[in-house]
Design a protein around this motif. Structure first.
Motif, mmCIF file in Angstrom:
data_model
loop_
_atom_site.group_PDB
_atom_site.id
_atom_site.type_symbol
_atom_site.label_atom_id
_atom_site.label_comp_id
_atom_site.label_asym_id
_atom_site.label_seq_id
_atom_site.Cartn_x
_atom_site.Cartn_y
_atom_site.Cartn_z
ATOM 1 N N LYS A 194 49.936 41.511 47.262
ATOM 2 C CA LYS A 194 49.835 41.590 45.843
ATOM 3 C C LYS A 194 47.922 41.133 45.361
ATOM 4 O O LYS A 194 47.689 42.043 43.933
ATOM 5 C CB LYS A 194 50.359 40.198 45.528
ATOM 6 N N ARG A 234 46.418 44.282 45.023
ATOM 7 C CA ARG A 234 47.172 45.592 44.191
ATOM 8 C C ARG A 234 46.066 44.792 42.832
ATOM 9 O O ARG A 234 45.530 45.868 42.331
ATOM 10 C CB ARG A 234 48.572 45.070 44.566
ATOM 11 N N ASN A 235 46.370 43.605 42.607
ATOM 12 C CA ASN A 235 45.333 43.169 41.426
ATOM 13 C C ASN A 235 44.208 43.865 41.466
ATOM 14 O O ASN A 235 43.073 43.533 40.287
ATOM 15 C CB ASN A 235 46.022 41.130 41.377
ATOM 16 N N ASN A 288 43.627 46.785 40.330
ATOM 17 C CA ASN A 288 44.081 47.090 39.061
ATOM 18 C C ASN A 288 43.157 46.745 38.221
ATOM 19 O O ASN A 288 42.647 47.268 36.900
ATOM 20 C CB ASN A 288 44.985 46.678 38.823
ATOM 21 N N SER A 289 42.021 45.533 38.733
ATOM 22 C CA SER A 289 41.084 44.930 37.536
ATOM 23 C C SER A 289 40.213 46.243 38.063
ATOM 24 O O SER A 289 38.612 45.658 37.505
ATOM 25 C CB SER A 289 40.715 43.656 38.096
ATOM 26 N N THR A 345 39.036 44.159 48.902
ATOM 27 C CA THR A 345 39.818 43.023 49.526
ATOM 28 C C THR A 345 40.367 42.899 50.682
ATOM 29 O O THR A 345 40.180 42.007 51.962
ATOM 30 C CB THR A 345 40.786 43.783 49.041
#
Length: 125
Positions: A97, A100-101, A104-105, A115
């Motif tokens: 997660k 994913r965040n 997305n940002s 990451t």
């Protein structure tokens, strides 16, 4: 007999080798399973680990997923789930997660790179 030599399974098993290399271990606390799952998910950029491990047809079947909602049980009960694979899902899901965040940002390339570097820095720490 089902051939389990799927890409994420092979990467997951390689992740167990990283646990030895980096000293996170492969013990009963689930960290080893979480790290191995995260390695597989990050290498193949998918939340699905062991896709199709149940045999054909696949139809988006995953043994474990980074979209898991398994919760951490706390330090008093480090192995509260039935097995270490399930215990590791709390960390594995949290790290997916985060990825994913960040994707997305920051966008796909920058988010994945950030990451990956955070994960590798954590392993090196």
């Amino acid at each position: 007999m089902v051939n389990k030599a799927y890409s994420t399974e092979v990467a997951h098993e390689y992740g167990h080798g990283l646990n030895v290399w980096y000293g996170t271990g492969n013990g009963a606390n689930g960290i080893g399973e979480a790290v191995a799952d995260v390695w597989a998910m990050f290498v193949f950029e998918t939340p699905c680990v062991f896709a199709c491990a149940g045999g054909e047809p696949c139809n988006d079947f995953c043994i474990r997923s980074g979209l898991s909602t398994v919760r951490y049980c706390g330090d008093e009960h480090p192995s509260c789930y039935e097995d270490l694979h399930q215990t590791g899902q709390a960390l594995m899901g949290a790290l997916w997660k985060v990825r994913r965040n960040l994707v997305n940002s920051l966008g796909p390339s920058e988010g994945a790179l950030t990451t990956d570097l955070l994960f590798l820095d954590w392993l090196n720490g």
